[in-house]
Design a protein around this motif. Structure first.
Motif, mmCIF file in Angstrom:
data_model
loop_
_atom_site.group_PDB
_atom_site.id
_atom_site.type_symbol
_atom_site.label_atom_id
_atom_site.label_comp_id
_atom_site.label_asym_id
_atom_site.label_seq_id
_atom_site.Cartn_x
_atom_site.Cartn_y
_atom_site.Cartn_z
ATOM 1 N N GLU A 92 46.111 49.811 15.517
ATOM 2 C CA GLU A 92 45.986 48.346 15.544
ATOM 3 C C GLU A 92 45.730 47.875 16.974
ATOM 4 N N VAL A 93 44.538 48.146 17.452
ATOM 5 C CA VAL A 93 44.163 47.843 18.833
ATOM 6 C C VAL A 93 43.364 46.548 18.885
ATOM 7 N N THR A 94 43.626 45.754 19.910
ATOM 8 C CA THR A 94 42.890 44.518 20.159
ATOM 9 C C THR A 94 42.119 44.655 21.466
ATOM 10 N N LEU A 95 40.946 44.057 21.506
ATOM 11 C CA LEU A 95 40.178 44.016 22.742
ATOM 12 C C LEU A 95 40.684 42.881 23.612
ATOM 13 N N GLY A 96 41.284 43.218 24.733
ATOM 14 C CA GLY A 96 41.777 42.191 25.644
ATOM 15 C C GLY A 96 40.677 41.571 26.472
ATOM 16 N N GLY A 97 39.636 42.342 26.746
ATOM 17 C CA GLY A 97 38.529 41.827 27.539
ATOM 18 C C GLY A 97 37.453 42.877 27.710
ATOM 19 N N PHE A 98 36.228 42.410 27.984
ATOM 20 C CA PHE A 98 35.093 43.313 28.184
ATOM 21 C C PHE A 98 34.107 42.585 29.078
ATOM 22 N N SER A 99 34.105 42.918 30.360
ATOM 23 C CA SER A 99 33.312 42.165 31.334
ATOM 24 C C SER A 99 32.681 43.088 32.355
ATOM 25 N N ALA A 100 31.626 42.604 32.979
ATOM 26 C CA ALA A 100 30.950 43.364 34.027
ATOM 27 C C ALA A 100 31.512 42.982 35.388
ATOM 28 N N HIS A 101 31.576 43.974 36.275
ATOM 29 C CA HIS A 101 32.053 43.768 37.637
ATOM 30 C C HIS A 101 30.944 44.239 38.580
ATOM 31 N N ILE A 102 30.434 43.316 39.368
ATOM 32 C CA ILE A 102 29.338 43.636 40.290
ATOM 33 C C ILE A 102 29.848 43.574 41.723
ATOM 34 N N LEU A 103 29.719 44.692 42.412
ATOM 35 C CA LEU A 103 30.056 44.747 43.839
ATOM 36 C C LEU A 103 28.755 44.739 44.623
ATOM 37 N N HIS A 104 28.463 43.638 45.264
ATOM 38 C CA HIS A 104 27.250 43.546 46.064
ATOM 39 C C HIS A 104 27.446 44.249 47.402
ATOM 40 N N PRO A 105 26.353 44.522 48.118
ATOM 41 C CA PRO A 105 26.495 45.145 49.432
ATOM 42 C C PRO A 105 27.510 44.407 50.305
ATOM 43 N N ASP A 106 28.346 45.176 50.981
ATOM 44 C CA ASP A 106 29.414 44.680 51.864
ATOM 45 C C ASP A 106 30.641 44.169 51.115
ATOM 46 N N ALA A 107 30.662 44.331 49.792
ATOM 47 C CA ALA A 107 31.870 43.955 49.042
ATOM 48 C C ALA A 107 33.022 44.839 49.481
ATOM 49 N N THR A 108 34.150 44.222 49.747
ATOM 50 C CA THR A 108 35.342 44.964 50.158
ATOM 51 C C THR A 108 36.261 45.168 48.950
ATOM 52 N N ASN A 109 37.366 45.858 49.167
ATOM 53 C CA ASN A 109 38.281 46.146 48.062
ATOM 54 C C ASN A 109 38.875 44.856 47.499
ATOM 55 N N MET A 110 39.203 44.861 46.202
ATOM 56 C CA MET A 110 39.739 43.665 45.565
ATOM 57 C C MET A 110 41.250 43.578 45.680
ATOM 58 N N GLY A 111 41.922 44.661 46.047
ATOM 59 C CA GLY A 111 43.370 44.673 46.173
ATOM 60 C C GLY A 111 44.006 45.597 45.146
ATOM 61 N N VAL A 112 44.986 46.346 45.566
ATOM 62 C CA VAL A 112 45.644 47.302 44.671
ATOM 63 C C VAL A 112 46.382 46.551 43.575
ATOM 64 N N HIS A 113 46.244 47.021 42.334
ATOM 65 C CA HIS A 113 46.839 46.288 41.221
ATOM 66 C C HIS A 113 47.077 47.190 40.019
ATOM 67 N N VAL A 114 47.863 46.686 39.084
ATOM 68 C CA VAL A 114 47.954 47.234 37.739
ATOM 69 C C VAL A 114 47.195 46.279 36.825
ATOM 70 N N ASP A 115 46.990 46.674 35.583
ATOM 71 C CA ASP A 115 46.162 45.866 34.705
ATOM 72 C C ASP A 115 46.980 44.929 33.818
ATOM 73 N N TYR A 116 46.281 43.939 33.252
ATOM 74 C CA TYR A 116 46.878 43.005 32.297
ATOM 75 C C TYR A 116 47.300 43.771 31.045
ATOM 76 N N PRO A 117 48.473 43.499 30.477
ATOM 77 C CA PRO A 117 49.370 42.362 30.745
ATOM 78 C C PRO A 117 50.420 42.617 31.818
ATOM 79 N N TYR A 118 50.407 43.819 32.412
ATOM 80 C CA TYR A 118 51.487 44.165 33.337
ATOM 81 C C TYR A 118 51.552 43.226 34.545
ATOM 82 N N TRP A 119 50.371 42.853 35.102
ATOM 83 C CA TRP A 119 50.430 41.986 36.287
ATOM 84 C C TRP A 119 50.922 40.574 35.955
#
Length: 253
Positions: A92-119
């Motif tokens: 019984e799995v639900t899709l929480g999200g499905f999105s594209a992530h684009i890192l353009h040239p010179d993009a820096t790190n987004m920050g260390v994290h855990v995923d939703y719902p934990y954060w």
């Protein structure tokens, strides 16, 4: 040694081992090319209309992917991936999200994290049941230079917010070929790296949770009912399109 042909071995590594597994080249080169081309087209349109979401400097997100091309429907319900996800989370799995992530040239790190719902929760986080599994589709080669993600092996077993100092000591950069997919435990600490190339680095992020977790994204936003009716039963279930079973009674005597 992980047996990538064995679902049990993959699941054990995600739950009890390093917390993530890279499945190599799950979709074909043509499928990857199709996905990347469509994503960048949608990104260009979204930029012109002002509907693209900017996250930090040189980083963008594109939402509502699933019905923007058959390739995305294929990826979100890919049987090899879902077999691993459902073994961990249950059928019984639900899709929480499905999105594209684009890192353009010179993009820096987004920050260390855990995923939703934990954060969205207060630590310490529950070790059981597992509340999320993430997929990161490599829509092109992930290299040492184009923003490939870092993961901290075994950190999912700590059930806590990331410790930045510890993360820097143990994190490993995950590189791989286009068409591959990283499947990870939602509690495994991770981050992007810096894109030092001259090309955008594109990935697609899938968030899968048990059905009692409220989805992170509104996956049905602006989707026409007739489109949903034509979706596979598996995809309808992932999207919570029909929450009540038409085959089983609500109450069993």
């Amino acid at each position: 040694m992980i047996d990538l042909a064995n679902t049990g071995s993959i699941v054990k590594e995600i739950v009890e081992g390093q917390g993530y597994v890279l499945l190599p080249e799950v979709i074909t080169k043509e499928e990857v090319k199709n996905a990347r081309s469509r994503l960048l087209q949608h990104a260009e349109i979204a930029c012109k209309t002002g509907t693209i979401l900017t996250e930090g400097k040189h980083r963008e997100r594109i939402y509502g992917l699933i019905f923007k091309g058959k390739i995305f429907e294929l990826m979100v319900q890919h049987p090899r991936v879902l077999e691993v996800v459902e073994t961990i989370l249950g059928s019984e799995v639900t899709l929480g999200g499905f999105s594209a992530h684009i890192l353009h040239p010179d993009a820096t790190n987004m920050g260390v994290h855990v995923d939703y719902p934990y954060w969205a929760m207060e630590p310490p986080f529950p070790a059981s049941p597992i509340l999320e599994v993430q997929t990161i589709w490599l829509v092109e080669d992930f290299t040492e230079d184009n923003g490939a993600p870092f993961f901290a092996p075994g950190s999912q077993k700590l059930s806590c917010k990331p410790d930045i100092k510890q993360f820097r000591q143990i994190a490993e950069k995950i590189t791989g070929k286009a068409g591959s997919v990283i499947i990870s435990h939602g509690l495994c600490w991770h981050d992007t790296s810096t894109n030092t190339t001259q090309e955008p680095r594109v990935s697609i992020l899938g968030n899968y949770t048990p059905k009692f977790i409220h989805p992170l994204e509104d996956n049905l936003y602006e989707v026409r009912p007739e489109v949903l009716e034509q979706a596979s039963p598996k995809l309808q279930k992932l999207l919570r399109y029909r929450l009540k079973s038409t085959e089983e009674p609500i109450f069993k005597m």
